[in-house]
Design a protein around this motif. Structure first.
Motif, mmCIF file in Angstrom:
data_model
loop_
_atom_site.group_PDB
_atom_site.id
_atom_site.type_symbol
_atom_site.label_atom_id
_atom_site.label_comp_id
_atom_site.label_asym_id
_atom_site.label_seq_id
_atom_site.Cartn_x
_atom_site.Cartn_y
_atom_site.Cartn_z
ATOM 1 N N UNK A 163 41.868 -44.886 23.052
ATOM 2 C CA UNK A 163 42.625 -44.530 24.251
ATOM 3 C C UNK A 163 44.092 -44.916 24.181
ATOM 4 N N UNK A 164 44.496 -45.677 23.190
ATOM 5 C CA UNK A 164 45.863 -46.212 23.149
ATOM 6 C C UNK A 164 46.920 -45.110 23.077
ATOM 7 N N UNK A 165 46.676 -44.042 22.325
ATOM 8 C CA UNK A 165 47.684 -42.996 22.179
ATOM 9 C C UNK A 165 47.937 -42.277 23.505
ATOM 10 N N UNK A 166 46.879 -42.083 24.293
ATOM 11 C CA UNK A 166 47.048 -41.426 25.580
ATOM 12 C C UNK A 166 47.824 -42.325 26.534
ATOM 13 N N UNK A 167 47.597 -43.627 26.456
ATOM 14 C CA UNK A 167 48.337 -44.562 27.299
ATOM 15 C C UNK A 167 49.816 -44.536 26.932
ATOM 16 N N UNK A 168 50.105 -44.413 25.660
ATOM 17 C CA UNK A 168 51.501 -44.300 25.233
ATOM 18 C C UNK A 168 52.145 -43.052 25.832
ATOM 19 N N UNK A 169 51.387 -41.953 25.883
ATOM 20 C CA UNK A 169 51.918 -40.727 26.481
ATOM 21 C C UNK A 169 52.173 -40.911 27.971
ATOM 22 N N UNK A 170 51.265 -41.642 28.648
ATOM 23 C CA UNK A 170 51.475 -41.892 30.064
ATOM 24 C C UNK A 170 52.714 -42.754 30.284
ATOM 25 N N UNK A 171 52.953 -43.706 29.383
ATOM 26 C CA UNK A 171 54.133 -44.557 29.505
ATOM 27 C C UNK A 171 55.414 -43.740 29.380
ATOM 28 N N UNK A 172 55.412 -42.759 28.482
ATOM 29 C CA UNK A 172 56.585 -41.904 28.307
ATOM 30 C C UNK A 172 56.824 -41.025 29.530
ATOM 31 N N UNK A 173 55.752 -40.646 30.225
ATOM 32 C CA UNK A 173 55.867 -39.731 31.359
ATOM 33 C C UNK A 173 56.293 -40.427 32.646
ATOM 34 N N UNK A 174 56.188 -41.758 32.694
ATOM 35 C CA UNK A 174 56.570 -42.466 33.912
ATOM 36 C C UNK A 174 58.074 -42.402 34.141
ATOM 37 N N UNK A 175 58.510 -42.404 35.401
ATOM 38 C CA UNK A 175 59.943 -42.449 35.688
ATOM 39 C C UNK A 175 60.567 -43.724 35.118
ATOM 40 N N UNK A 176 61.796 -43.628 34.625
ATOM 41 C CA UNK A 176 62.483 -44.791 34.077
ATOM 42 C C UNK A 176 63.008 -45.642 35.223
ATOM 43 N N UNK A 177 62.657 -46.950 35.259
ATOM 44 C CA UNK A 177 63.126 -47.802 36.357
ATOM 45 C C UNK A 177 64.646 -47.853 36.399
ATOM 46 N N UNK A 178 65.186 -47.802 37.604
ATOM 47 C CA UNK A 178 66.637 -47.891 37.765
ATOM 48 C C UNK A 178 67.046 -49.329 37.996
ATOM 49 N N UNK A 179 68.244 -49.684 37.539
ATOM 50 C CA UNK A 179 68.777 -51.034 37.701
ATOM 51 C C UNK A 179 70.006 -50.940 38.588
ATOM 52 N N UNK A 180 70.047 -51.705 39.657
ATOM 53 C CA UNK A 180 71.153 -51.629 40.599
ATOM 54 C C UNK A 180 72.429 -52.143 39.962
#
Length: 308
Positions: free
Chosen positions: A284-301
């Motif tokens: 399952x690790x490769x699919x989790x990596x794909x989910x990580x790439x698809x998440x929005x990038x956190x913004x820094x104030x």
């Protein structure tokens, strides 16, 4: 057809992890392999015997198979009548246009259509509730929007891995619910799950879904509570053997070592609330990596940037 509230509540209380596997399997069938034409909805002809096989049930005779078909049929009808209400906790945007996508849902996942029944000499007008051999299911527009579009679809291929684990005995039943709960954590926190910083409690892994063998919390209050550690360790070894969980952290600690660290009495609450390190396996690790790439990038104030 209207359904009384008490009937829906009764059906909800009877649900366990096997029902979750039914939902996952049928939802996967309703996820189109190719983009849909505008105004169309995905549908599938679902064979009830295929559902039985996919979720790890093994009928030993015709009567058992009939009872299992009936359970699957009641679940399919239940989902068609029950609304799923919710929304993503973060903003999701179209990868091409940048526009914010509507992730709100207040709809049943699917609608029922034609069905194939076993041949009987004289079909009755009042047999309509008997489990069919197959049923045509069409996904609702809201469900399709969230599961079929690449920008909003989020799933892990856990059904195929966890569904083949026999759930008739406690260790297998616990492995299935631990796997489901881990998938929920890993899907929502893919970056942390890969770094090893995500450490849920045993309670979070054992209470989120009910094993087919019964409630873990009720078991821990029984005279046989000491067996819980054995079932827990056995469940983790099953998940390691099917490459769902890596052979590290909690999964690598032998049962005897876990047992010997517990006091003779009053250990249940502390044991349940203990945090554990469980990392994704190769299945399952490769699919989790794909989910990580698809998440929005956190913004820094801007203020935070200055401090850095």
């Amino acid at each position: 057809m209207g359904v009384p509230v008490d009937a829906l509540e009764s059906a909800t209380l009877r649900c366990d992890a096997d029902d979750d596997f039914m939902l996952l399997y049928i939802s996967r069938l309703l996820t189109p392999a190719q983009p849909l034409a505008p105004g169309t909805l995905p549908y599938a002809t679902v064979q009830l015997d295929d559902v039985i096989k996919a979720i790890g049930w093994y009928p030993q005779n015709t009567r058992q198979r009939g009872d299992m078909r009936e359970r699957v049929w009641q679940f399919i009808k239940f989902v068609s009548r029950a609304h799923i209400v919710g929304q993503r906790t973060y903003k999701q945007r179209d990868s091409l246009t940048g526009e914010e996508l509507d992730t709100y849902m207040d709809s049943p996942p699917w609608m029922l259509g034609g069905r194939q029944r076993e041949e009987v000499p004289q079909p009755s007008l009042f047999d309509d509730d008997k489990a069919p051999l197959s049923i045509e299911i069409t996904a609702t527009p809201m469900w399709t929007r969230l599961t079929a579009l690449p920008d909003t679809a989020q799933f892990l291929p856990l059904g195929e891995v966890l569904g083949i684990i026999p759930g008739g005995k406690p260790a297998g039943a616990w492995a299935r619910v631990i796997g489901l709960a881990l998938s929920n954590f890993w899907r929502r926190h893919p970056r942390e799950s890969m770094s090893g910083t995500l450490k849920p409690t045993r309670r979070e892994l054992l209470e989120r879904y009910t094993p087919a063998t019964g409630s873990v919390i009720e078991f821990l209050s029984s005279p046989n509570a000491s067996r819980a550690v054995q079932y827990w360790a056995g469940a983790l070894r099953i998940l390691v053997e099917c490459d769902f969980v890596a052979d590290t952290g909690e999964a690598a600690i032998p049962y005897e070592q876990q047992r010997d660290t517990l006091p003779l009495r009053g250990w249940q609450e502390d044991w349940l609330n203990g945090c554990v390190e469980l990392q994704p396996g190769t299945a399952i690790i490769e699919v989790i990596k794909e989910r990580a790439k698809a998440l929005p990038i956190p913004t820094v104030s801007t203020r935070r940037k200055r401090k850095l």
